[in-house]
Structures are given as C-alpha cells and as structure tokens.
Design a protein around this motif. Sequence first.
Motif, mmCIF file in Angstrom:
data_model
loop_
_atom_site.group_PDB
_atom_site.id
_atom_site.type_symbol
_atom_site.label_atom_id
_atom_site.label_comp_id
_atom_site.label_asym_id
_atom_site.label_seq_id
_atom_site.Cartn_x
_atom_site.Cartn_y
_atom_site.Cartn_z
ATOM 1 N N GLU A 34 0.839 -1.205 0.000
ATOM 2 C CA GLU A 34 0.000 0.000 0.000
ATOM 3 C C GLU A 34 0.870 1.249 0.000
ATOM 4 O O GLU A 34 0.593 2.203 -0.737
ATOM 5 C CB GLU A 34 -0.947 0.002 1.209
ATOM 6 N N HIS A 35 1.923 1.240 0.814
ATOM 7 C CA HIS A 35 2.857 2.373 0.835
ATOM 8 C C HIS A 35 3.410 2.618 -0.570
ATOM 9 O O HIS A 35 3.425 3.745 -1.056
ATOM 10 C CB HIS A 35 4.036 2.090 1.781
ATOM 11 N N TYR A 36 3.869 1.532 -1.205
ATOM 12 C CA TYR A 36 4.470 1.670 -2.537
ATOM 13 C C TYR A 36 3.448 2.196 -3.544
ATOM 14 O O TYR A 36 3.706 3.154 -4.272
ATOM 15 C CB TYR A 36 5.027 0.321 -3.016
ATOM 16 N N PHE A 37 2.289 1.575 -3.569
ATOM 17 C CA PHE A 37 1.250 1.948 -4.533
ATOM 18 C C PHE A 37 0.870 3.423 -4.402
ATOM 19 O O PHE A 37 0.845 4.154 -5.391
ATOM 20 C CB PHE A 37 0.025 1.046 -4.343
ATOM 21 N N HIS A 47 6.487 14.105 -1.902
ATOM 22 C CA HIS A 47 5.271 13.391 -1.488
ATOM 23 C C HIS A 47 5.528 11.874 -1.483
ATOM 24 O O HIS A 47 5.075 11.155 -0.598
ATOM 25 C CB HIS A 47 4.103 13.715 -2.418
ATOM 26 N N CYS A 48 6.257 11.415 -2.481
ATOM 27 C CA CYS A 48 6.588 9.995 -2.600
ATOM 28 C C CYS A 48 7.330 9.527 -1.344
ATOM 29 O O CYS A 48 6.981 8.512 -0.743
ATOM 30 C CB CYS A 48 7.436 9.779 -3.847
ATOM 31 N N ASP A 49 8.319 10.276 -0.931
ATOM 32 C CA ASP A 49 9.110 9.902 0.242
ATOM 33 C C ASP A 49 8.307 10.031 1.532
ATOM 34 O O ASP A 49 8.443 9.209 2.436
ATOM 35 C CB ASP A 49 10.388 10.743 0.311
ATOM 36 N N GLN A 50 7.468 11.040 1.619
ATOM 37 C CA GLN A 50 6.620 11.205 2.813
ATOM 38 C C GLN A 50 5.708 9.992 2.978
ATOM 39 O O GLN A 50 5.528 9.481 4.079
ATOM 40 C CB GLN A 50 5.772 12.490 2.700
ATOM 41 N N ILE A 51 5.135 9.532 1.893
ATOM 42 C CA ILE A 51 4.242 8.376 1.948
ATOM 43 C C ILE A 51 5.037 7.114 2.283
ATOM 44 O O ILE A 51 4.594 6.292 3.079
ATOM 45 C CB ILE A 51 3.450 8.228 0.636
ATOM 46 N N ARG A 52 6.227 6.968 1.705
ATOM 47 C CA ARG A 52 7.064 5.797 2.009
ATOM 48 C C ARG A 52 7.337 5.711 3.513
ATOM 49 O O ARG A 52 7.393 4.634 4.080
ATOM 50 C CB ARG A 52 8.397 5.867 1.239
ATOM 51 N N ASP A 59 -2.301 5.231 7.017
ATOM 52 C CA ASP A 59 -1.779 6.595 6.857
ATOM 53 C C ASP A 59 -1.300 6.822 5.422
ATOM 54 O O ASP A 59 -1.542 7.874 4.832
ATOM 55 C CB ASP A 59 -0.597 6.852 7.808
ATOM 56 N N ALA A 60 -0.617 5.830 4.856
ATOM 57 C CA ALA A 60 -0.117 5.937 3.481
ATOM 58 C C ALA A 60 -1.286 6.114 2.512
ATOM 59 O O ALA A 60 -1.234 6.946 1.602
ATOM 60 C CB ALA A 60 0.705 4.704 3.115
ATOM 61 N N ILE A 82 1.311 -0.746 -11.863
ATOM 62 C CA ILE A 82 2.023 -0.476 -10.604
ATOM 63 C C ILE A 82 1.559 -1.455 -9.531
ATOM 64 O O ILE A 82 2.367 -2.027 -8.803
ATOM 65 C CB ILE A 82 1.832 0.998 -10.177
ATOM 66 N N MET A 83 0.258 -1.680 -9.454
ATOM 67 C CA MET A 83 -0.285 -2.635 -8.482
ATOM 68 C C MET A 83 0.247 -4.038 -8.782
ATOM 69 O O MET A 83 0.677 -4.759 -7.881
ATOM 70 C CB MET A 83 -1.817 -2.627 -8.529
#
Length: 146
Positions: A34-37, A47-52, A59-60, A82-83
């Motif tokens: 989920e984090h990756y997706f 934003h990518c790094d914040q979600i990672r 939260d992700a 991507i999924m």
Amino acid sequence: MPIYFYTTSSEYGSFSNFSRHGVELDGEYWLTTEHYFQAQKFPQTEHCDQIRQAKTPKDAAKMGRERTRPLRQDWEQVKDDIMRKAVLCKFKTHADIREILLATGDEEIVENAPGDYYWGCGKDGSGKNMLGQILMEVREILRKGT
C-alpha cells in the motif's frame, strides 16, 4: 468457492495491501505494498518519500488520496501495472504467503471491499475486483515459475 479477503487479520489477510509484508522496489524499502502503490502517484517528489515513511498503511492510503498533492497525469493508465508490480514483488519476496496464494488452486480471489468498486467487488458484488484479478494473475505467474 470464491476466496474472499479484506482485513489483514482474516485467513487470507496477507492478500491485502495493508498486510505487513515489506518489499524492496525502485531501490527503496516499503513497509507494505500500500505504501508503494500510494507513493507512485507522486514519483520523484517529496510526497513519494513522505508516503514511504508513513507509520501505517492506513496513513499511506490517506496521504495518497489527498488531492492537495499533485497526482501524476498518467495515473489512470499506469495504476494497474504499478499494483501488479507491487503484488508480484510481495509474493516473490515472502515464501510463506506465496504458499498460501498457490494453495488457492484455481479458486476465484475476491477483495471483499464494500466501498471499492474498482479494486474490490463493492457492496453489491458488481465491482471490477482488480486486486483479486491481479492476485490471480500473480498466482499464475508464480505457478509457472517465471
């Protein structure tokens, strides 16, 4: 008999993107798929790094759905691939859950997500069940050993 999953605590909870089965993709470690997706909605941005780095998959997911963030233009075209990439990596990485997936034989796999008519089957079963479809594709790939 179709196999239904939704919560991570259920028998097939490892099929959920919220399950705690980390993956290494694109040179980074991700706590969950989920984090990756969700992060892939904003590649090469902060934003990518914040979600990672989000503490939980919930939260992700929440961060990924915030429309204050600049969603990539081609998201609708690339989200399925991507999924697929994330789910395949997860089941290639973790032998224990790979065995669970392979043990489902040829049964249909359905994400029983009442509020999701794209990734899940929706409340009335009319959803596309794309996550279930991808899990069945991944099962086939793993079965062939490719």
